[in-house]
Design a protein around this motif. Structure first.
Motif, PDB file in Angstrom:
ATOM      1  N   ALA A   1       0.828  -1.210   0.000  1.00 45.73           N
ATOM      2  CA  ALA A   1       0.000   0.000   0.000  1.00 45.73           C
ATOM      3  C   ALA A   1       0.862   1.260   0.000  1.00 45.73           C
ATOM      4  N   SER A   2       1.935   1.261   0.761  1.00 41.46           N
ATOM      5  CA  SER A   2       2.804   2.452   0.777  1.00 41.46           C
ATOM      6  C   SER A   2       3.540   2.611  -0.554  1.00 41.46           C
TER       7      SER A   2
ATOM      8  N   ALA B   1       2.318   1.651  -3.446  1.00 36.09           N
ATOM      9  CA  ALA B   1       1.285   2.130  -4.376  1.00 36.09           C
ATOM     10  C   ALA B   1       1.066   3.628  -4.196  1.00 36.09           C
ATOM     11  N   THR B   2       1.080   4.084  -2.968  1.00 31.87           N
ATOM     12  CA  THR B   2       0.913   5.512  -2.688  1.00 31.87           C
ATOM     13  C   THR B   2       2.050   6.320  -3.301  1.00 31.87           C
ATOM     14  N   GLU B   3       3.282   5.831  -3.169  1.00 31.79           N
ATOM     15  CA  GLU B   3       4.436   6.529  -3.743  1.00 31.79           C
ATOM     16  C   GLU B   3       4.376   6.563  -5.265  1.00 31.79           C
TER      17      GLU B   3
ATOM     18  N   TRP C   1       1.682   6.416  -7.048  1.00 35.81           N
ATOM     19  CA  TRP C   1       0.586   7.327  -7.370  1.00 35.81           C
ATOM     20  C   TRP C   1       1.060   8.775  -7.273  1.00 35.81           C
TER      21      TRP C   1
ATOM     22  N   ALA D   1      -4.165   3.650  -1.399  1.00 31.23           N
ATOM     23  CA  ALA D   1      -3.394   4.748  -1.978  1.00 31.23           C
ATOM     24  C   ALA D   1      -4.289   5.920  -2.349  1.00 31.23           C
TER      25      ALA D   1
ATOM     26  N   ARG E   1      -5.560   7.589   0.871  1.00 31.32           N
ATOM     27  CA  ARG E   1      -4.498   8.411   1.475  1.00 31.32           C
ATOM     28  C   ARG E   1      -4.323   9.728   0.742  1.00 31.32           C
TER      29      ARG E   1
END
Length: 153
Positions: A101-102, A104-106, A108, A142, A145
């Motif tokens: 998940a982290s 994917a956030t980065e 994104w 993501a 967030r």
């Protein structure tokens, strides 16, 4: 003047000096240059016994190179195409699942920088992450967030 022919062993060591290779990948590369008297499998066995060739090091290297850009599905699929399977694959899967998940956030943030304004934009952003091999739950996390970071309240 004729160019000297490189031995199969020297060619294998040259390939391995540039980056880690899987046994399957190195075997394919070497088979192009093998003569009738050359035994590629015996050479690969010797390289593994001498610790020049390691499936574990290859797996770690590939995961390290790909993790900042791709999701678990894509990385695991690539490992399978290189002949990594069984216990090694399940260990890597467990390790990757912890921070998907982290990651994917980065990914994104690098691509979009601001949360979606409407449903079409949200679908576009989710498709992008899905094509990169991220799981549905990692994509949802993501996007949530990103929207929470943008929310001023």
């Amino acid at each position: 003047m004729a160019k000297l022919q490189m031995s199969l062993k020297a060619r294998a060591l040259k390939y391995l000096s540039t980056r880690e290779h899987s046994r399957l990948e190195l075997g394919r590369k070497l088979s192009r240059y093998a003569q009738e008297s050359d035994d590629v499998e015996a050479l690969l066995d010797w390289l593994e016994a001498s610790k020049f060739l390691s499936q574990t090091r290859f797996s770690e290297s590939l995961v390290h190179r790909r993790a900042s850009r791709f999701g678990n599905t894509r990385i695991l699929s690539e490992l399978q195409t290189h002949g990594i399977a069984g216990e090694a694959l399940s260990d890597i899967k467990a390790t990757l699942s912890q921070d998907e998940a982290s990651r994917a956030t980065e990914v994104w943030r690098k691509r979009f920088k601001q949360p979606p304004v409407d449903a079409a934009e949200r679908a576009k952003q989710m498709r992008f992450l899905q094509q990169r091999g991220f799981s549905h739950s990692a994509i949802q996390t993501a996007i949530r967030r990103a929207e929470a970071d943008e929310d001023p309240s």
